[in-house]
Design a protein around this motif. Structure first.
Motif, PDB file in Angstrom:
ATOM      1  N   MET A 180      54.422 -11.301  58.096  1.00 58.99           N
ATOM      2  CA  MET A 180      54.921 -12.790  58.206  1.00 58.99           C
ATOM      3  C   MET A 180      53.632 -13.714  57.474  1.00 58.99           C
ATOM      4  SD  MET A 180      55.337 -15.000  61.572  1.00 58.99           S
ATOM      5  CE  MET A 180      56.794 -13.822  62.119  1.00 58.99           C
ATOM      6  N   ASN A 181      54.197 -14.237  56.747  1.00 60.34           N
ATOM      7  CA  ASN A 181      53.313 -15.450  55.871  1.00 60.34           C
ATOM      8  C   ASN A 181      52.396 -16.409  56.548  1.00 60.34           C
ATOM      9  OD1 ASN A 181      52.493 -17.220  53.895  1.00 60.34           O
ATOM     10  ND2 ASN A 181      53.675 -15.989  52.268  1.00 60.34           N
ATOM     11  N   ILE A 182      51.457 -16.506  56.677  1.00 59.08           N
ATOM     12  CA  ILE A 182      50.632 -17.659  57.495  1.00 59.08           C
ATOM     13  C   ILE A 182      51.175 -18.961  56.734  1.00 59.08           C
ATOM     14  CG2 ILE A 182      48.653 -17.768  55.791  1.00 59.08           C
ATOM     15  CD1 ILE A 182      48.582 -17.701  59.687  1.00 59.08           C
ATOM     16  N   ASN A 183      51.482 -19.042  55.604  1.00 55.14           N
ATOM     17  CA  ASN A 183      51.892 -20.339  54.829  1.00 55.14           C
ATOM     18  C   ASN A 183      53.144 -20.859  55.503  1.00 55.14           C
ATOM     19  OD1 ASN A 183      49.658 -20.739  53.156  1.00 55.14           O
ATOM     20  ND2 ASN A 183      50.329 -19.662  51.653  1.00 55.14           N
ATOM     21  N   PHE A 184      54.186 -19.961  55.584  1.00 54.52           N
ATOM     22  CA  PHE A 184      55.499 -20.477  56.279  1.00 54.52           C
ATOM     23  C   PHE A 184      55.201 -21.071  57.499  1.00 54.52           C
ATOM     24  CE2 PHE A 184      57.680 -16.518  54.188  1.00 54.52           C
ATOM     25  CZ  PHE A 184      57.569 -17.134  53.003  1.00 54.52           C
ATOM     26  N   ILE A 185      54.211 -20.355  58.590  1.00 50.13           N
ATOM     27  CA  ILE A 185      53.842 -20.846  59.775  1.00 50.13           C
ATOM     28  C   ILE A 185      53.364 -22.178  59.629  1.00 50.13           C
ATOM     29  CG2 ILE A 185      52.627 -20.430  61.965  1.00 50.13           C
ATOM     30  CD1 ILE A 185      52.769 -17.427  61.220  1.00 50.13           C
ATOM     31  N   LYS A 186      52.387 -22.461  58.765  1.00 52.30           N
ATOM     32  CA  LYS A 186      51.745 -23.703  58.434  1.00 52.30           C
ATOM     33  C   LYS A 186      52.847 -24.724  58.156  1.00 52.30           C
ATOM     34  CE  LYS A 186      47.201 -22.058  57.111  1.00 52.30           C
ATOM     35  NZ  LYS A 186      46.313 -21.956  56.024  1.00 52.30           N
ATOM     36  N   THR A 187      53.634 -24.453  57.528  1.00 50.78           N
ATOM     37  CA  THR A 187      54.812 -25.111  57.017  1.00 50.78           C
ATOM     38  C   THR A 187      55.596 -25.498  58.228  1.00 50.78           C
ATOM     39  OG1 THR A 187      54.945 -24.472  54.764  1.00 50.78           O
ATOM     40  CG2 THR A 187      56.752 -25.731  55.496  1.00 50.78           C
ATOM     41  N   PHE A 188      56.038 -24.653  59.116  1.00 50.23           N
ATOM     42  CA  PHE A 188      56.776 -24.960  60.147  1.00 50.23           C
ATOM     43  C   PHE A 188      56.041 -25.899  61.121  1.00 50.23           C
ATOM     44  CE2 PHE A 188      56.804 -23.792  64.839  1.00 50.23           C
ATOM     45  CZ  PHE A 188      58.008 -24.131  64.974  1.00 50.23           C
ATOM     46  N   LEU A 189      54.845 -25.945  61.196  1.00 46.63           N
ATOM     47  CA  LEU A 189      53.899 -26.623  62.283  1.00 46.63           C
ATOM     48  C   LEU A 189      54.021 -28.027  61.683  1.00 46.63           C
ATOM     49  CD1 LEU A 189      51.003 -24.293  63.220  1.00 46.63           C
ATOM     50  CD2 LEU A 189      53.019 -25.175  64.882  1.00 46.63           C
ATOM     51  N   VAL A 190      53.783 -28.106  60.350  1.00 42.80           N
ATOM     52  CA  VAL A 190      53.837 -29.543  59.825  1.00 42.80           C
ATOM     53  C   VAL A 190      55.103 -30.322  59.980  1.00 42.80           C
ATOM     54  CG1 VAL A 190      53.333 -30.817  57.674  1.00 42.80           C
ATOM     55  CG2 VAL A 190      51.858 -29.173  58.364  1.00 42.80           C
ATOM     56  N   ALA A 191      56.273 -29.435  59.693  1.00 45.45           N
ATOM     57  CA  ALA A 191      57.453 -29.839  59.730  1.00 45.45           C
ATOM     58  C   ALA A 191      57.775 -30.380  61.137  1.00 45.45           C
ATOM     59  CB  ALA A 191      58.184 -28.797  59.164  1.00 45.45           C
ATOM     60  N   SER A 192      57.312 -29.512  62.211  1.00 40.57           N
ATOM     61  CA  SER A 192      57.697 -29.807  63.602  1.00 40.57           C
ATOM     62  C   SER A 192      57.142 -31.095  64.102  1.00 40.57           C
ATOM     63  CB  SER A 192      57.249 -28.731  64.356  1.00 40.57           C
ATOM     64  OG  SER A 192      55.866 -28.422  64.497  1.00 40.57           O
TER      65      SER A 192
END
Length: 102
Positions: free
Chosen positions: A1-13
């Motif tokens: 799992m890519n950490i950048n995907f998770i960071k993007t998710f958190l900002v989008a949330s």
């Protein structure tokens, strides 16, 4: 799992807006959408409902926020520990008798 995907998710949330998320992360809108889509595919759930004027978290998305934040926090702690380990190993102390040195 890519950490950048998770960071993007958190900002989008937080922003609930793909354009705003893209602006904050200095990504294109398509990159943000791609990150979210790839994360959803990896998790096998929809994290957001796409609306005409933004995005809204699904129940699964709301649940995932705390796990995503834990992943980010753990990664930060790991990087700190790793940096500390390298700082300690930068010094090398060699003990020897003077006759060996000469």
């Amino acid at each position: 799992m890519n950490i950048n995907f998770i960071k993007t998710f958190l900002v989008a949330s937080e922003t609930k807006n793909v354009s705003r998320t893209a602006s904050l992360l200095n990504y294109s809108q398509s990159t943000v959408s791609g990150h979210i889509e790839k994360l959803e595919n990896e998790l096998g759930v929809l994290l957001f409902h796409r609306k005409k004027y933004g995005i809204e978290l699904t129940n699964e998305g709301l649940t995932y926020i705390k796990y995503a934040q834990n992943i980010i926090d753990s990664n930060i702690e790991f990087e700190k520990e790793l940096r500390g380990m390298y700082k300690q190993s930068e010094s090398l102390i060699v003990n020897m008798q003077e006759s060996q040195y000469i």
